[in-house]
Design a protein around this motif. Structure first.
Motif, PDB file in Angstrom:
ATOM      1  N   GLU A 223     -21.682 -78.605 -32.513  1.00 43.33           N
ATOM      2  CA  GLU A 223     -23.193 -79.038 -32.790  1.00 43.33           C
ATOM      3  C   GLU A 223     -23.890 -78.410 -33.782  1.00 43.33           C
ATOM      4  N   ASP A 224     -23.981 -77.054 -33.721  1.00 42.13           N
ATOM      5  CA  ASP A 224     -25.025 -76.239 -34.546  1.00 42.13           C
ATOM      6  C   ASP A 224     -24.349 -76.054 -35.811  1.00 42.13           C
ATOM      7  N   ALA A 225     -22.871 -76.142 -36.007  1.00 47.15           N
ATOM      8  CA  ALA A 225     -22.504 -75.997 -37.023  1.00 47.15           C
ATOM      9  C   ALA A 225     -22.430 -77.254 -37.897  1.00 47.15           C
ATOM     10  N   PHE A 226     -22.178 -78.546 -37.402  1.00 46.62           N
ATOM     11  CA  PHE A 226     -22.421 -79.759 -38.160  1.00 46.62           C
ATOM     12  C   PHE A 226     -23.916 -79.853 -38.621  1.00 46.62           C
ATOM     13  N   LYS A 227     -24.770 -79.517 -37.492  1.00 47.24           N
ATOM     14  CA  LYS A 227     -26.320 -79.903 -38.034  1.00 47.24           C
ATOM     15  C   LYS A 227     -26.620 -79.019 -39.285  1.00 47.24           C
TER      16      LYS A 227
END
Length: 372
Positions: A131-135
């Motif tokens: 999630e952090d990478a995609f955001k």
């Protein structure tokens, strides 16, 4: 009577090709006959005609990188030379800073439009990592599409989180995931999977997770990895499982057949497969893919990654309409030592122009950016 019509009348697969040209999809039995036929040139004439009717003399490509975020994997697939077991000296997992740095460099240097995110089945990574990478990518690089995670990686995250794959997909989409690559399909027949990837998800699970992805608004690619322990009946079964799901969901944007590369893999070590299948088989698979999916899955990719530029140019005349991506930073196929596994957009554009076609840069969703 034209030369091609005469050839059709004389060929043992002429009836199937004539039906295809008249809009009738080959049946599973027809598909088996095509796979057994040596009349690859005639298949290419028919599939090339269908492709040009839809796209003209034009081929698309995407400027992209592959982000292999971890090589840690507990699935031990025999066809993979990339993975490392947890604790290995050669194991790695990228930090968010490293991910940002790679994407920024690729944007600054190449103006990429897609980042293809794939890695191993790493049991140490929780969903927040993804999630952090995609955001991060979507917020800092809004022009770059996030195309990531095979169905088996989604399954791994669900197992780590003790939740459903549909919940994982919904959360990842919310975080910025935009589409799903087709990896993990290999051949959608469990007797084949039991040999080459016994710890990976079943064929039914691949299809189920793809259907869930489509249902939450994540379009996908479908793939087939051929040229190992499968037979023609297995290939037919794979094709028509994809047909059935696509008729239901319309969620696949593209189909990509690619041949298995055995170098440095367990399958070569165990003498299951000693060499790849070669160019004629690629052209046959591209042509049959177009005939089977015409009017159903719009895009067929040329599969240059395992076959090189020259074969990709031929594939564009045998039913493919998309060259694929630049694939800068690719690490999985390169571990087999198969060939150079990255191209610049200039090399792709030149290759397309060399066969008298126009080149069209596209985005993650196959929307045109510019004609070159």
């Amino acid at each position: 009577m034209s030369q091609t019509t005469k050839q059709l009348h004389k060929s043992d697969i002429g009836d199937i090709l004539e039906n295809s040209l008249n809009g009738q999809r080959p049946s599973p039995d027809d598909c088996l006959r095509l796979l057994r036929s040596d009349d690859v040139h005639l298949m290419g004439l028919a599939s090339g005609h269908l492709t040009r009717k839809q796209f003209g003399k034009k081929a698309s490509f995407v400027n992209n990188i592959i982000l292999n975020y971890t090589n840690v994997c507990i699935t031990d697939c025999k066809f993979c030379a990339f993975y490392r077991s947890p604790g290995s000296d050669e194991a790695y997992t990228l930090t968010l800073d490293q991910i940002e740095s790679r994407v920024k460099t690729a944007w600054d240097m190449f103006k990429i439009r897609q980042v293809l995110i794939q890695g191993g089945h790493n049991p140490n990574l929780k969903i927040e990592y993804y999630e952090d990478a995609f955001k991060l990518i979507r917020e800092k690089f809004p022009d770059i599409g996030v195309h990531g995670l095979s169905t088996s990686e989604v399954d791994m995250i669900a197992r780590v989180e003790k939740t459903s794959t549909k919940e994982v997909l919904s959360r990842l989409k919310e975080a910025g995931l935009q589409s799903i690559p087709g990896a993990g399909a290999e051949i959608l027949v469990d007797s084949v999977k039991d040999v080459i990837s016994p710890k990976k998800i079943s064929s039914a699970d691949w299809l189920r997770i793809m259907e869930e992805a489509h249902s939450v608004g994540l379009p996908a690619s479908a793939t087939m990895m051929y040229g190992h322990v499968e037979n023609n009946n297995d290939i037919v079964e794979h094709f028509f499982k994809i047909v059935k799901l696509q008729e239901k969901t319309k969620g696949f944007m593209a189909f990509i057949p690619w041949n298995f590369e055995p170098n440095n893999t367990l399958m070569q070590e165990e003498d299951l497969v000693t060499y790849g299948t070669g160019g004629v088989q690629l052209l046959k698979m591209i042509a049959i893919s177009r005939l089977v999916f015409d009017g159903l899955i719009p895009h067929i990719q040329s599969s240059w990654l395992t076959n090189g530029i020259g074969m990709a140019q031929l594939a564009l005349q045998y039913g493919a309409d998309d060259f694929g991506g630049t694939l800068i930073g690719e690490e999985v196929v390169s571990c087999t030592g198969a060939r150079s596994t990255e191209l610049t957009d200039k090399i792709i554009v030149d290759a397309i122009h060399q066969i008298g076609y126009k080149a069209e840069e596209r985005d993650n969703f196959y929307n045109p950016i510019k004609l070159i």
